[in-house]
Write a protein that holds these residues in place. Structure first.
Motif, PDB file in Angstrom:
ATOM      1  N   GLN A 165       8.218   0.962  -4.379  1.00 41.66           N
ATOM      2  CA  GLN A 165       9.024   0.883  -3.162  1.00 41.66           C
ATOM      3  C   GLN A 165      10.474   1.184  -3.556  1.00 41.66           C
ATOM      4  OE1 GLN A 165       7.506  -0.675   0.061  1.00 41.66           O
ATOM      5  NE2 GLN A 165       7.054  -2.714  -0.719  1.00 41.66           N
ATOM      6  N   GLY A 180      16.572  -3.502  -7.247  1.00 37.88           N
ATOM      7  CA  GLY A 180      15.971  -4.420  -8.213  1.00 37.88           C
ATOM      8  C   GLY A 180      14.635  -3.994  -8.776  1.00 37.88           C
ATOM      9  N   VAL A 231       4.958  -6.706  -7.212  1.00 43.03           N
ATOM     10  CA  VAL A 231       4.721  -6.544  -5.779  1.00 43.03           C
ATOM     11  C   VAL A 231       5.216  -5.187  -5.278  1.00 43.03           C
ATOM     12  CG1 VAL A 231       5.474  -7.472  -3.549  1.00 43.03           C
ATOM     13  CG2 VAL A 231       4.657  -9.023  -5.337  1.00 43.03           C
ATOM     14  N   ASP A 232       6.260  -4.648  -5.906  1.00 44.43           N
ATOM     15  CA  ASP A 232       6.847  -3.396  -5.429  1.00 44.43           C
ATOM     16  C   ASP A 232       6.190  -2.149  -6.019  1.00 44.43           C
ATOM     17  OD1 ASP A 232       8.825  -4.636  -3.813  1.00 44.43           O
ATOM     18  OD2 ASP A 232       9.965  -5.106  -5.606  1.00 44.43           O
ATOM     19  N   VAL A 233       5.230  -2.325  -6.902  1.00 44.79           N
ATOM     20  CA  VAL A 233       4.588  -1.169  -7.532  1.00 44.79           C
ATOM     21  C   VAL A 233       3.322  -0.805  -6.762  1.00 44.79           C
ATOM     22  CG1 VAL A 233       3.391  -0.353  -9.602  1.00 44.79           C
ATOM     23  CG2 VAL A 233       5.538  -1.607  -9.808  1.00 44.79           C
ATOM     24  N   LEU A 234       3.235   0.471  -6.363  1.00 42.21           N
ATOM     25  CA  LEU A 234       2.082   0.902  -5.574  1.00 42.21           C
ATOM     26  C   LEU A 234       1.014   1.575  -6.421  1.00 42.21           C
ATOM     27  CD1 LEU A 234       4.358   0.590  -3.361  1.00 42.21           C
ATOM     28  CD2 LEU A 234       3.027   2.223  -2.052  1.00 42.21           C
ATOM     29  N   ARG A 242      13.602   0.209  -3.435  1.00 43.94           N
ATOM     30  CA  ARG A 242      14.397  -0.969  -3.080  1.00 43.94           C
ATOM     31  C   ARG A 242      15.217  -1.440  -4.274  1.00 43.94           C
ATOM     32  NH1 ARG A 242      10.331  -5.425  -1.114  1.00 43.94           N
ATOM     33  NH2 ARG A 242      12.317  -6.357  -0.555  1.00 43.94           N
TER      34      ARG A 242
END
Lengths: 576, 174
Positions: free
Chosen positions: B14, B18, B72-75, B16
């Motif tokens: 994502q 950080g 959580v931000d890794v797809l 975003r």
């Protein structure tokens, strides 16, 4: 409906069904404390932020619901680092809310500013800085979703002061919105059907299998499913330090705790097994000893909700990613489909071997001679015999923790609360308070050491003022006992910086000053009556100081880095 | 000890604040040095692609990729085999180019099909995009003239198109 960020934050907690939060207000989080006055949310005012974190953990341990703590910025956030890491290591669902300096001041070294996000990044499952009040409900819902699903863990939400004071239009996102907004977060819960069948087949061939049960079984609320699987297959069960109580100690198939201070039969059964069925366990170094020498002939079925655990330490023959309860239930079906108990191979020889080990090498200690100090094991045995079966026992870290795990009897899940992965001294008192808040119907005993007690004892003030009647048993051996044991055994009895003194502090006076009832026990004949007296007090915390033998050591022991085959069952007696 | 081989990880995240710190932190805590890094948004501005080149043995890499995937931000994470991927880097180099040597320098630049992007009295700056090995050669041939400054970009990479079998050349790590 327009709300302030602070109101939205507290309303979000209410919407998530949070009944209690542990915390301590301060500058940046102040706006959030104002709406607490109107909320049904119970707030427990701690004396140190670390206490808030451990209380939230204790609460989560025994209820299965996420523990919540609220603290301010800077030093409060850094004080929370230890419990966050503790919760991360032991997979405890927890949501921590920290205040932050106003958005315009971030990065200016403002008063009580710290990079909370950066500091806590590696001690949380996830963390988030909220930059506008409008985002608060979504971030809070995401936090609870992430903390409680998949492998549970701590999530931190950092909220700047101006976000708390600014206005927003209240909107509560749906579960679907949350899932759609987290495209990178899709925990696997259903195990692979083909792998589950393969696991059932391996179980049906194994002559010397062991069910290696870890804390994941408790996190998945899978104790009942585990019992069904164990009884369907007749396979012996070992419960790791994190899984004590997941399977009843009194069950004939229970072999107890494996690991560095596990009992001989539990350790040796794993070493000699031909199949380890690891359920929510992570092959921790305290269980495996030297990995290359661990259970050398065993095939491995490894069930875990976290794919990163599979193959991290030991390559499994059958890896299954999934929720332990769901997988075990399917495994029960798969084993049943293959013929159930009748179709299991004859394991009489294995059970004869296990029973022989149990008989030859039971847990044992030398009882105290008249006039000697109390034996810590004896204190735990008395506590075990004089407390109800559903008593919750918490512990700190060290010798007392091992004695409690070894000599107490755990019959029910969620009755044993300790710091396993991080090994946080000082865990037991605040964890006991959190546990008692979560389960006020149950008796809660903290088994503590004198070293641990001195780290977080001030939370007994919290317990007294909030009328949380926990009981604390201090095994006071005047030493950092486990360190002393290692210095005796591995450093040639050169005792360095390990003596604490039995009388300084005066534990009875200290406990009384904190509003507790306090007793000191020095004579073995006083152990039982004092425990009974403590049990009868239910309107305030009780502290019982037991003066124990300083020279007592925890056995069995597998020395660090050694193979489990080299287990020392008693001083100068090796098992193999 | 197994040989530390260069691996290319292509990580879809994502877009975003950080996220890069989360990703790089997993390498840093294990004391693995990231050799090269490139981050930019994809055609979907909500997503970024991080291309990481790291020298690490295969076993710890598997653990790191599993841990990365837990973020959580890794797809998506793709490990690209250098033999099965197209890799490109960009190089900017300032070289001493006096009236006596300028001809030689421009000749090297044109042989490599580089571009001269800035010229001074006694120096010039050239740019070259290409395979990392080609950039190495280019820099080596310019070195005798006197390199004043040299800057390479992080590596970007995409898997090669499959021309034979129907199986994808990408190894998905998840």
């Amino acid at each position: 409906m327009q709300l302030t960020g602070a109101q939205a934050l507290i309303k979000s907690l209410e919407m998530e069904g949070v009944e209690v939060a542990f915390g301590l207000p301060g500058g940046c989080i102040l706006p959030a404390y104002d709406p607490i006055l109107e909320s049904a949310l119970r707030h427990i005012l701690v004396r140190h932020e670390q206490g808030a974190g451990h209380m939230a953990e204790g609460y989560a341990h025994v209820t299965g619901r996420p523990g919540v703590c609220i603290v301010t910025s800077g030093p409060a956030a850094t004080n929370l680092v230890t419990p966050l890491m503790d919760a991360y290591m032991d997979s405890i669902p927890m949501v921590a809310i920290t205040g932050q300096v106003p958005t315009h001041a971030i990065g200016t070294d403002a008063f009580q500013e710290c990079d909370t996000l950066g500091i806590t990044r590696s001690v949380t499952k996830h963390n988030e800085l909220v930059m506008t009040a409008q985002d608060l409900p979504r971030v809070m819902r995401e936090a609870f979703h992430i903390a409680t699903t998949g492998r549970p863990g701590p999530v931190l939400v950092d909220v700047p002061k101006d976000v708390l004071t600014s206005l927003m239009d209240w909107h509560w996102p749906s579960e679907g919105d949350i899932v759609a907004g987290l495209p990178g977060y899709r925990p696997t819960t259903r195990g692979n059907g083909r792998m589950i069948k393969e696991a059932a087949r391996l179980i049906g061939e194994a002559r010397k299998p062991v069910l290696y049960v870890g804390g994941g079984v408790l996190k998945a609320r899978a104790a009942e499913a585990l019992r069904a699987l164990a009884e369907l297959t007749g396979i012996p069960v070992v419960t790791t330090l994190m899984a004590r109580g997941a399977f009843p100690d009194s069950h004939p198939q229970c072999l107890g705790m494996p690991g560095m201070h596990g009992n001989y039969t539990a350790v040796t059964s794993m070493q000699n097994s031909d199949l380890l069925i690891a359920l929510g366990a992570r092959f921790d170094d305290r269980v495996t000893g030297k990995v290359s020498g661990f259970a050398p002939d065993a095939k491995i079925i490894h069930v875990d909700v976290d794919p990163a655990e599979l193959g991290k330490v030991r390559r499994p023959d059958v890896p299954i990613v999934g929720d332990c309860r769901l997988v075990i239930e399917e495994l029960v079906q798969a084993v049943t489909a293959l013929g159930g108990l009748e179709a299991q191979p004859d394991r009489t020889a294995w059970w004869e071997q296990l029973r022989a080990w149990q008989e030859q090498q039971p847990l044992r200690y030398q009882p105290a001679e008249p006039g000697e100090g109390l034996k810590p094991q004896q204190v735990i045995e008395s506590l075990r015999d004089l407390t109800p079966e559903d008593t919750i026992v918490t512990s700190g870290v060290g010798q007392h923790q091992m004695f409690a795990s070894q000599y107490y009897r755990f019959e029910q899940p969620y009755t044993w609360v300790n710091s396993g992965g991080l090994g946080t001294m000082g865990f037991s008192v605040p964890a006991a308070i959190g546990a008692k808040v979560g389960r006020p119907d149950k008796m809660v005993w903290a088994v503590d050491g004198d070293g641990c007690f001195q780290m977080t004892a001030q939370e007994l003030v919290t317990a007294s003022s909030e009328r949380i009647p926990v009981k604390v048993a201090i095994l006071n051996n005047a030493y950092l006992g486990m360190v002393r044991q290692w210095q005796e055994m591995f450093y040639g009895e050169r005792y360095s910086e390990v003596y604490l003194s039995p009388d300084l502090p005066d534990y009875v006076k200290w406990a009384e000053a904190m509003g507790c009832v306090a007793f000191r026990v020095e004579d073995p004949s006083d152990i039982a009556p004092t425990i009974e007296k403590a049990n009868s007090i239910d309107d305030r915390p009780v502290v019982v100081e037991f003066r124990t033998d300083s020279s007592e050591k925890v056995f069995p022991m597998v020395a660090a880095g050694q193979s489990n085959d080299d287990i020392i069952v008693a001083p100068d007696v090796t098992g193999s | 000890m197994a040989e530390r081989k260069l691996h290319i990880l292509s990580v879809l995240v994502q877009n975003r604040a950080g996220v890069l710190a989360r990703v790089s932190g997993l390498f840093a805590r294990r004391a693995y040095n990231i050799e090269s890094l490139a981050v930019a948004p994809t055609d979907d501005p909500a997503l970024s692609r991080i291309t990481i080149v790291v020298a690490v043995e295969s076993t710890p890499l598997e653990q790191i990729t599993k841990q990365l995937f837990k973020l959580v931000d890794v797809l998506k994470i793709t490990e690209l085999d250098p033999a099965e991927a197209v890799e490109r880097e960009l190089l900017l180099v300032s070289v001493r180019a006096t009236p006596e040597t300028r001809g030689h320098v421009t000749e090297v630049v044109s042989i490599f099909e580089g571009t001269i992007v800035d010229v001074g009295h006694d120096s010039l700056t050239a740019s070259l995009a290409g395979r990392p090995a080609k950039l190495d050669d280019f820099a080596e041939l310019l070195r005798p003239f006197g390199i004043l400054e040299l800057q390479r970009s992080g590596r970007v990479a995409l898997p090669r198109h499959d021309r034979t079998a129907r199986t994808a050349p990408i190894r998905k790590v998840s």
